[in-house]
Design a protein around this motif. Sequence first.
Motif, short mmCIF file in Angstrom:
data_model
loop_
_atom_site.label_atom_id
_atom_site.label_comp_id
_atom_site.label_asym_id
_atom_site.label_seq_id
_atom_site.Cartn_x
_atom_site.Cartn_y
_atom_site.Cartn_z
N ILE A 1 46.11 41.11 47.57
CA ILE A 1 46.50 42.53 47.82
C ILE A 1 47.58 42.19 49.36
CG2 ILE A 1 45.77 44.63 49.41
CD1 ILE A 1 43.05 44.21 47.89
N GLU A 2 47.33 41.33 50.01
CA GLU A 2 48.33 41.05 51.19
C GLU A 2 49.65 40.64 50.70
OE1 GLU A 2 48.97 38.80 55.38
OE2 GLU A 2 47.32 38.02 53.99
N GLY A 3 49.53 40.08 49.56
CA GLY A 3 50.85 39.47 48.96
C GLY A 3 51.87 40.63 48.27
N MET A 4 51.08 41.77 47.74
CA MET A 4 51.46 42.84 47.25
C MET A 4 51.86 43.66 48.36
SD MET A 4 49.58 43.93 43.50
CE MET A 4 50.93 44.81 43.20
N LEU A 5 51.37 43.86 49.43
CA LEU A 5 51.80 44.81 50.58
C LEU A 5 52.89 44.23 51.01
CD1 LEU A 5 51.09 46.78 52.52
CD2 LEU A 5 49.50 45.20 53.92
N ILE A 6 53.21 42.92 51.49
CA ILE A 6 54.47 42.34 51.95
C ILE A 6 55.48 42.72 50.92
CG2 ILE A 6 55.52 40.20 52.97
CD1 ILE A 6 52.84 39.32 53.69
N SER A 7 55.41 42.55 49.77
CA SER A 7 56.29 42.58 48.71
C SER A 7 56.85 44.14 48.41
CB SER A 7 55.84 42.24 47.58
OG SER A 7 55.55 40.76 47.60
N ALA A 8 55.76 44.76 48.58
CA ALA A 8 55.82 46.44 48.52
C ALA A 8 56.99 46.89 49.85
CB ALA A 8 54.83 47.06 48.47
N ARG A 9 56.59 46.45 50.97
CA ARG A 9 57.42 46.53 52.28
C ARG A 9 58.87 46.10 51.94
NH1 ARG A 9 58.16 49.50 56.80
NH2 ARG A 9 58.80 48.14 58.65
N ALA A 10 58.91 44.85 51.35
CA ALA A 10 60.22 44.38 51.13
C ALA A 10 60.99 45.18 50.17
CB ALA A 10 60.28 42.86 50.75
N LEU A 11 60.36 45.62 49.12
CA LEU A 11 61.28 46.30 48.11
C LEU A 11 61.02 47.85 48.25
CD1 LEU A 11 59.35 44.14 45.18
CD2 LEU A 11 61.60 44.10 46.13
N LYS A 12 60.45 48.28 49.26
CA LYS A 12 60.35 49.84 49.55
C LYS A 12 59.69 50.32 48.54
CE LYS A 12 64.76 49.12 51.77
NZ LYS A 12 66.11 49.37 51.73
N THR A 13 58.66 49.95 47.68
CA THR A 13 57.74 50.66 46.66
C THR A 13 56.66 51.36 47.29
OG1 THR A 13 56.44 48.50 46.30
CG2 THR A 13 58.85 48.85 44.90
N TYR A 14 56.58 52.56 46.88
CA TYR A 14 55.47 53.27 47.46
C TYR A 14 54.06 53.26 46.65
CZ TYR A 14 55.14 57.20 43.93
OH TYR A 14 55.01 57.91 42.89
N ARG A 15 54.20 52.61 45.35
CA ARG A 15 52.80 52.52 44.49
C ARG A 15 52.82 51.02 43.91
NH1 ARG A 15 51.27 57.72 41.22
NH2 ARG A 15 50.93 58.01 43.36
N GLY A 16 51.88 50.58 43.81
CA GLY A 16 51.50 49.35 43.12
C GLY A 16 50.38 49.45 42.00
N TYR A 17 50.75 48.54 41.06
CA TYR A 17 49.63 48.39 40.02
C TYR A 17 49.15 47.03 39.57
CZ TYR A 17 50.47 53.30 38.81
OH TYR A 17 50.37 54.71 38.88
N ILE A 18 48.03 46.70 39.85
CA ILE A 18 47.53 45.32 39.07
C ILE A 18 47.19 45.44 37.74
CG2 ILE A 18 46.03 43.38 39.46
CD1 ILE A 18 45.64 44.34 42.44
#
Length: 451
Positions: free
Chosen positions: A121-138
């Motif tokens: 989750i932390e890895g996805m949170l940082i990645s989302a911040r970098a990519l400016k993505t507002y939604r993620g799916y596992i």
Amino acid sequence: MTLTSFGPANRIQRSPETHPLTWRLRDDGEPVWLDEYQAKNGYAAARKAFADLSQDDIVQTVKDAGLKGRGGAGFPTGVKWGLMPKDESMNIRYLLCNADEMEPNTWKDRMLMEQLPHLLIEGMLISARALKTYRGYIFLRGEYTTAAKHLNRAVEEAKAAGLLGKNILGSGFDFELFVHTGAGRYICGEETALINSLEGRRANPRSKPPFPAAVGVWGKPTCVNNVETLCNVPAIIGDGVDWYKSLAREGSEDHGTKLMGFSGKVKNPGLWELPFGVTARELFEDYAGGMRDGFKLKCWQPGGAGTGFLLPEHLDAQMYAGGIAKVGTRMGTGLAMAVDDSVNMVSLLRNMEQFFARESCGFCTPCRDGLPWSVKLLMAIEKGEGQPGDIETLLGLVGFLGPGKTFCAHAPGAVEPLGSAIKYFRPEFEAGIAPTSAAVPPLARPIVVGA
């Protein structure tokens, strides 16, 4: 199968300095929940990314670290992130975590998700911040029910702590994360087939270009990364590029550490976090303990069923992409399988090709018809009913289904072990050819697919 990052007794001590992925693991194998994760410096890298780094800084840091995809393809992660559009008006973007993990002999992502869900989750949170993505799916393999349970609980914990949802860490950045379980298809490991499945469509790969970075989920810019890949991001951001690069062994062109393992009739089958560049012999002998008493190593695969077979003499190869390429195959997922001397290679390949034929999406002709054809021939050879020319036909199929000949990489991965098995163990295939007075020309033997 042991899901552990421990080596032999007194061999290694996991620490943040040497084991960025696994040092937080509990000795009892229970999940590390939010309070314990934060007590072990969890989400510190995310706080640093939000407070001190711009979005472009995060992308550049990951690029400079040389992080490559850990799902098998090995594409540079920072380069992939850089393909996402810079246009600020494209404000609907998605981050997908590929957690399908259906490669036979591979279970590394399962361990991370079951025992360290907050690291992902932390890895996805940082990645989302970098990519400016507002939604993620596992996108999770449906059979991983324990991982689904643990991930969903961890997502709720992160929401309650303000680490997911609206205005994360007071930054004004919003990110929602969902766990989506698939229906159990190997082809969903291909990123565009995964996207189709997530949208509720048949899991067929898409034509590329356009690539997902331009046209992905519901037509919006999308980045797809593997579980282990995303789990590397917090350590890179938290501890820096130079430290991350220093982890690998001398001679390795890949940086950081990798979850590696050995299955088969070895004394200590398991999973360990090791530096890139460790030799396969060290992994096999020092960590897996070598073969069990009464068994001899016949051959091995370096990283899942879709990688070619290697001989015991190849064990001195270094475990990184280029090191394994030097001995004629791919590193793949890095989880090796030992084949003992009691195994008949024809039977083993028939079993493998049956799996790959069943898991084909059926979209392109070489894969749809070629893989069942190989199964037919292998079944006949296994029964001692093969005809002269059958081995040449199989080798012809290896060429016809190779890289660049099919719509996606499914068929090339399926026939790579077949080609290597014939290369190294051709007499076992020849033993299944029945005596006959007339040879059948290669590729001329009639095969009724599906009969």
